[in-house]
Enzyme design. Structure first.
Site, short mmCIF file in Angstrom:
data_model
loop_
_atom_site.label_atom_id
_atom_site.label_comp_id
_atom_site.label_asym_id
_atom_site.label_seq_id
_atom_site.Cartn_x
_atom_site.Cartn_y
_atom_site.Cartn_z
CE LYS A 182 -2.47 -1.09 3.75
NZ LYS A 182 -1.84 -0.60 4.83
NE ARG A 199 -5.48 -1.59 9.12
CZ ARG A 199 -4.35 -1.03 8.73
NH1 ARG A 199 -4.33 0.21 8.31
NH2 ARG A 199 -3.26 -1.72 8.75
NE ARG A 257 6.65 -2.71 5.75
CZ ARG A 257 5.32 -2.65 5.73
NH1 ARG A 257 4.69 -2.20 4.67
NH2 ARG A 257 4.62 -3.08 6.74
NE ARG A 263 5.18 -0.56 9.90
CZ ARG A 263 4.03 -0.56 9.23
NH1 ARG A 263 3.94 0.10 8.09
NH2 ARG A 263 2.99 -1.21 9.67
NE ARG A 320 0.98 -5.04 10.79
CZ ARG A 320 2.11 -4.78 10.13
NH1 ARG A 320 3.25 -5.33 10.51
NH2 ARG A 320 2.09 -3.99 9.09
P1 AMP Z 1 -0.26 0.38 8.42
O1 AMP Z 1 0.83 1.39 8.37
O2 AMP Z 1 -1.44 0.71 7.56
O3 AMP Z 1 0.26 -1.02 8.20
O4 AMP Z 1 -0.82 0.40 9.92
C1 AMP Z 1 0.00 0.07 11.02
C2 AMP Z 1 -0.84 -0.16 12.26
O5 AMP Z 1 -1.56 1.05 12.58
C3 AMP Z 1 -1.92 -1.23 12.14
O6 AMP Z 1 -1.43 -2.53 12.40
C4 AMP Z 1 -2.92 -0.78 13.20
O7 AMP Z 1 -2.45 -1.09 14.49
C5 AMP Z 1 -2.86 0.74 13.09
N1 AMP Z 1 -3.86 1.30 12.14
C6 AMP Z 1 -3.60 1.92 10.96
N2 AMP Z 1 -4.71 2.35 10.38
C7 AMP Z 1 -5.72 1.99 11.20
C8 AMP Z 1 -7.14 2.15 11.15
N3 AMP Z 1 -7.75 2.75 10.10
N4 AMP Z 1 -7.89 1.66 12.18
C9 AMP Z 1 -7.29 1.06 13.24
N5 AMP Z 1 -5.96 0.87 13.37
C10 AMP Z 1 -5.18 1.34 12.36
#
Ligand code: AMP
Length: 219
Positions: free
Chosen positions: A13, A87, A126, A161, A172
């Site tokens: 993404k 999400r 990553r 990360r 996740r």
């Molecule tokens: P990402 O960078 O999109 O992989 O998001 C990293 C982490 O942020 C996820 O594993 C969730 O813990 C949290 N997160 C990101 N976006 C959301 C969302 N829209 N709703 C809830 N948690 C989120």
């Protein structure tokens, strides 16, 4: 044009969002990036968010809505590229409401389709740049930096990360299947869903997305 990138963890993404942001001058709204900023703050909220991110669970809708409200209110350009949001179904319905108040709507949702096996491989490879945010993957020849710990673009240090490990990935991915996957049906019913085979190289995936945008949205 308002676009959503919908995908399981480590499907690419962030990489596609950067390409699309440059190509179409969209506002890249990544809730993951906003949350990582909050997690760096020395506050009770920062600590709470940090713990949730590192164990791989989703952050509460209440916190997400506050972040979104703040970001969208401050942003003059009304064309958004949503990355990692919505999400779950409640977030998707809330986003529809926010956009309709602005006389806007979601135009397309791109589902980045990648097998679980491939995601597991990608997640441990990553690497991100601390300075410019560039994204690499040491397991993929096309995304590999010349030196595994240095950014090709700005020469700063690369890092991994905290939640990019197999244990967090399991949580996740489980959260994705339970909470996020129902969005596929939600957007399919609205005729907005485009499923993109994303096992290919990042440039090829980008080409597949832009072909749809040019054909369906930019007339
Ligand atoms: P990402 O960078 O999109 O992989 O998001 C990293 C982490 O942020 C996820 O594993 C969730 O813990 C949290 N997160 C990101 N976006 C959301 C969302 N829209 N709703 C809830 N948690 C989120």
């Amino acid at each position: 044009m308002n676009i959503i990138l919908l995908a399981p963890p480590a499907a690419g993404k962030g990489t596609q969002a950067k390409f699309l942001e440059n190509e179409y001058h969209l506002n890249h709204l990544s809730t993951g990036d906003l949350l990582r900023q909050v997690a760096r703050e020395d506050s009770e909220l920062g600590q709470k968010v940090k713990e949730t991110l590192s164990n791989g669970n989703l952050v509460s809708d209440e916190i997400i809505f506050q972040l979104i409200d703040h970001y969208m209110a401050e942003t003059k350009n009304h064309q958004f590229l949503f990355d990692g949001f919505p999400r779950n179904i409640l977030q998707a319905q809330t986003l529809d409401d926010i956009l309709s108040e602005r006389c806007e709507k979601i135009d397309a949702v791109f589902l980045l389709d990648v097998t679980e096996e491939c995601l597991k491989k990608r997640i441990t490879g990553r690497r991100l740049c601390k300075n410019c945010g560039a994204i690499y993957n040491v397991t993929e020849p096309s995304l590999k930096p010349k030196n595994e710990s240095i950014c090709d673009k700005c020469g700063h240090e690369l890092y991994q990360r905290e939640d990019d490990n197999e244990k967090s990935f399991e949580i996740r991915y489980r959260e994705y299947k339970k909470q996020t996957e129902p969005l596929i049906e939600y957007y399919r019913k609205q005729n907005k869903l485009y499923s993109i085979d994303s096992m290919a190289k990042a440039e090829e995936v980008f080409h597949r997305i832009t072909s749809i945008i040019e054909k369906e949205m930019i007339k």
